[in-house]
Motif scaffolding. Structure first.
Motif, PDB file in Angstrom:
ATOM      1  N   LEU A   1      95.733  27.467  41.572  1.00  0.00           N
ATOM      2  CA  LEU A   1      94.463  28.079  41.159  1.00  0.00           C
ATOM      3  C   LEU A   1      93.608  28.320  42.397  1.00  0.00           C
ATOM      4  CD1 LEU A   1      95.269  25.590  39.007  1.00  0.00           C
ATOM      5  CD2 LEU A   1      93.351  26.579  37.763  1.00  0.00           C
TER       6      LEU A   1
ATOM      7  N   VAL B   1     101.014  25.362  38.748  1.00  0.00           N
ATOM      8  CA  VAL B   1     100.159  26.545  38.834  1.00  0.00           C
ATOM      9  C   VAL B   1      99.178  26.363  39.987  1.00  0.00           C
ATOM     10  CG1 VAL B   1      98.442  27.967  37.637  1.00  0.00           C
ATOM     11  CG2 VAL B   1     100.353  26.967  36.353  1.00  0.00           C
TER      12      VAL B   1
ATOM     13  N   ILE C   1      97.144  16.026  31.752  1.00  0.00           N
ATOM     14  CA  ILE C   1      97.380  14.966  32.743  1.00  0.00           C
ATOM     15  C   ILE C   1      96.734  15.266  34.088  1.00  0.00           C
ATOM     16  CG2 ILE C   1      99.539  15.542  33.994  1.00  0.00           C
ATOM     17  CD1 ILE C   1     100.378  12.635  33.310  1.00  0.00           C
ATOM     18  N   CYS C   2      96.083  16.429  34.221  1.00  0.00           N
ATOM     19  CA  CYS C   2      95.444  16.774  35.495  1.00  0.00           C
ATOM     20  C   CYS C   2      94.247  17.675  35.251  1.00  0.00           C
ATOM     21  CB  CYS C   2      96.434  17.499  36.409  1.00  0.00           C
ATOM     22  SG  CYS C   2      97.070  19.014  35.674  1.00  0.00           S
ATOM     23  N   GLY C   3      93.356  17.717  36.238  1.00  0.00           N
ATOM     24  CA  GLY C   3      92.370  18.784  36.316  1.00  0.00           C
ATOM     25  C   GLY C   3      92.871  19.777  37.352  1.00  0.00           C
TER      26      GLY C   3
ATOM     27  N   GLU D   1     105.949  22.776  35.178  1.00  0.00           N
ATOM     28  CA  GLU D   1     105.370  23.989  35.759  1.00  0.00           C
ATOM     29  C   GLU D   1     104.285  23.572  36.746  1.00  0.00           C
ATOM     30  OE1 GLU D   1     104.072  26.866  32.872  1.00  0.00           O
ATOM     31  OE2 GLU D   1     103.164  28.175  34.376  1.00  0.00           O
TER      32      GLU D   1
ATOM     33  N   MET E   1      97.465  22.744  39.179  1.00  0.00           N
ATOM     34  CA  MET E   1      97.682  22.078  37.899  1.00  0.00           C
ATOM     35  C   MET E   1      99.190  22.004  37.637  1.00  0.00           C
ATOM     36  SD  MET E   1      94.625  23.357  35.363  1.00  0.00           S
ATOM     37  CE  MET E   1      94.713  21.824  34.414  1.00  0.00           C
ATOM     38  N   VAL E   2      99.569  21.005  36.857  1.00  0.00           N
ATOM     39  CA  VAL E   2     100.994  20.794  36.584  1.00  0.00           C
ATOM     40  C   VAL E   2     101.211  20.388  35.132  1.00  0.00           C
ATOM     41  CG1 VAL E   2     101.551  20.037  38.930  1.00  0.00           C
ATOM     42  CG2 VAL E   2     100.799  18.362  37.223  1.00  0.00           C
ATOM     43  N   THR E   3     102.439  20.612  34.664  1.00  0.00           N
ATOM     44  CA  THR E   3     102.878  19.981  33.417  1.00  0.00           C
ATOM     45  C   THR E   3     104.118  19.162  33.719  1.00  0.00           C
ATOM     46  OG1 THR E   3     104.242  21.893  32.835  1.00  0.00           O
ATOM     47  CG2 THR E   3     102.023  21.800  31.895  1.00  0.00           C
TER      48      THR E   3
END
Lengths: 303, 303
Positions: free
Chosen positions: A111, A109, A194-196, A107, A90-92
């Motif tokens: 998972l 992440v 903006i993402c899963g 960022e 995942m991203v921001t």
């Protein structure tokens, strides 16, 4: 497992000029590998979006040429299985997504996906809910980037698109030129940041032309519980209206309900739902319960 | 059952000038009867909307003055029980609702409600899903018709509002001036034709001021599974953005998550959902799972 289409066969826009990777018979089982939406460019939490090559985002694997599929046909794609990878991302990105004004730092992440759960940082783990983000066929005219949803399917980010679902597309060009990618190990309706949980994966499907369904409002989805219309548009008001009208058209044209009954039953027991609000066009679906179709005597044999 | 407020005590706009029907202590159980959204004007399928007195639509029962509730307080309303009538009503009206352009004839349908099912015309019967359409408090300023949703609550048509739910409102005026009405025996998210199965009913609730929750983005809803923000606006894009931002505010201000984590967890496992798209303002909610709050160590004791 025999893989028919490996994940190095990607394209970035649905259009008539794509060169098929493989030609398959109608009803033939096909196994396709897919990349995550970043085409594997982000591998650790140190890989932020500023290093991304944006020409390699939302790759679809394919295209697959379906023998005998002709423009105007309704193509049914049955998702027999889908698998996601052991790791997802995942991203921001400041300024992007529904919270872009609040987000000031990039960022990434990583998972882990294990035992049917998705693990976010330390303490949070949520149930796996695998779904396909990008899936569709080449449109009759023009070229649509794989990051954009539309009448041809594409980046719908619809959580109904998973194992057991059947999707219906209107074929735009000879052979349909089907492709898919952008899997999520989990994603909430809206996909707001903006993402899963973005992940590579593997799709097992069959595709065939269905008869007597000409004029079906596509994209159309069917699973054990519901039928659903899907509509994408620049605003949510347009997308919602489009999905609602598409279902009303299905109920009047195919189920042969008077429009008042169609509308009242949709209002009583149908559900308008968000798919995503963060892509170039927003996507909304309308779900209608199959048990009501059965009560009305409509056979779902083609759905 | 002892009824504290009978259904002849109605009002048609939430505002500070309403005269309380009853004053109750915080935590005191209150039983209120409600009218259907037509105030009982339609009784048979021959009663079409052209005979409706539109000054008597969407009545709320009340208002109830909650002792000690002061402007700025967060009022918690626990729905202990709700009952719907044995008959409910659906209608169409040309030009109105999300299918108004397709609907050319007025129609009124009487639906029987029996054995936890709602019966539509001949063959269709669907599970009862009782919910409260109109519920709220007087706003600090101005007057809001009971047919309109807003920051004060009102005609949110949110399917979460049922037995077992707790609702949170920011008190606008002394005593809060709480009211509710417009029950549905069933309604799908979106309420697309302009109504659910409209029915009179009975609401059993308690109301009390909660401490340490100042600044909660209201209306806010909590049930066994989720917390939810609710936002109404003229367009769905604004309503969706409002609901998403309200949940991000809750997760950053109350749960103390960094904004990136709030956004990513919302995107991973939160759900953006439609309430209704047919009222003067449209209503959207954002649901976030309570199990993640627990994993994060946030106590839901006040929720």
């Amino acid at each position: 497992m025999n893989v028919n289409v490996t994940r190095d066969n990607v394209f970035f826009a649905f259009n008539a000029d794509l060169k098929p990777v493989i030609r398959v018979q109608q009803g033939q089982e096909v196994v396709m590998e897919t990349n995550d939406c970043f085409e594997g460019q982000l591998r650790t939490s140190a890989d932020l979006l500023d290093k991304l090559d944006w020409d390699h985002v939302n790759p679809a694997t394919g295209p697959v040429y379906i023998e005998g599929a002709k423009p105007g046909d309704i193509l049914r794609v049955d998702i027999l299985d889908m698998q996601v990878g052991e790791q997802s991302i995942m991203v921001t990105l400041p300024g992007e997504g529904a919270l872009g004004d609040m987000i000031s730092e990039m960022e990434t992440v990583i998972l882990k996906v294990k035992d049917k759960e998705v693990f976010y940082k330390g303490s949070v783990h949520v149930p796996q809910k695998p779904m396909v983000g990008v899936i569709g066929v080449a449109p009759e005219n023009g070229s649509v980037p794989t990051g954009t949803p539309g009448k041809h399917g594409g980046n719908m980010d619809c959580s109904l698109v998973t194992k057991g679902a059947s999707l219906f597309f209107t074929v735009g060009v000879e052979g349909a030129l089907f492709g898919a990618g952008d899997f999520h190990a989990a994603m909430g309706d809206g996909e707001v940041v903006i993402c899963g949980a973005e992940t590579p994966g593997r799709l097992t499907f069959t595709a065939s032309v269905v008869n007597e369904m000409e004029g079906l409002p596509t994209p159309f989805i069917s699973n054990e519980d519901v039928v659903a219309t899907v509509y994408s548009a620049p605003t949510l008001d347009e997308a919602a209206s489009g999905a609602v009208h598409a279902m009303a058209q299905f109920l009047t044209d195919f189920v042969k309900l008077p429009v008042n009954d169609a509308g009242m039953l949709m209002s009583l027991s149908g559900e308008l739902k968000f798919c995503q609000i963060v892509d170039p066009e927003k996507t909304v679906r309308f779900e209608f319960p199959k048990f009501i179709l059965e009560q009305l005597g409509y056979s779902c044999k083609n759905l």
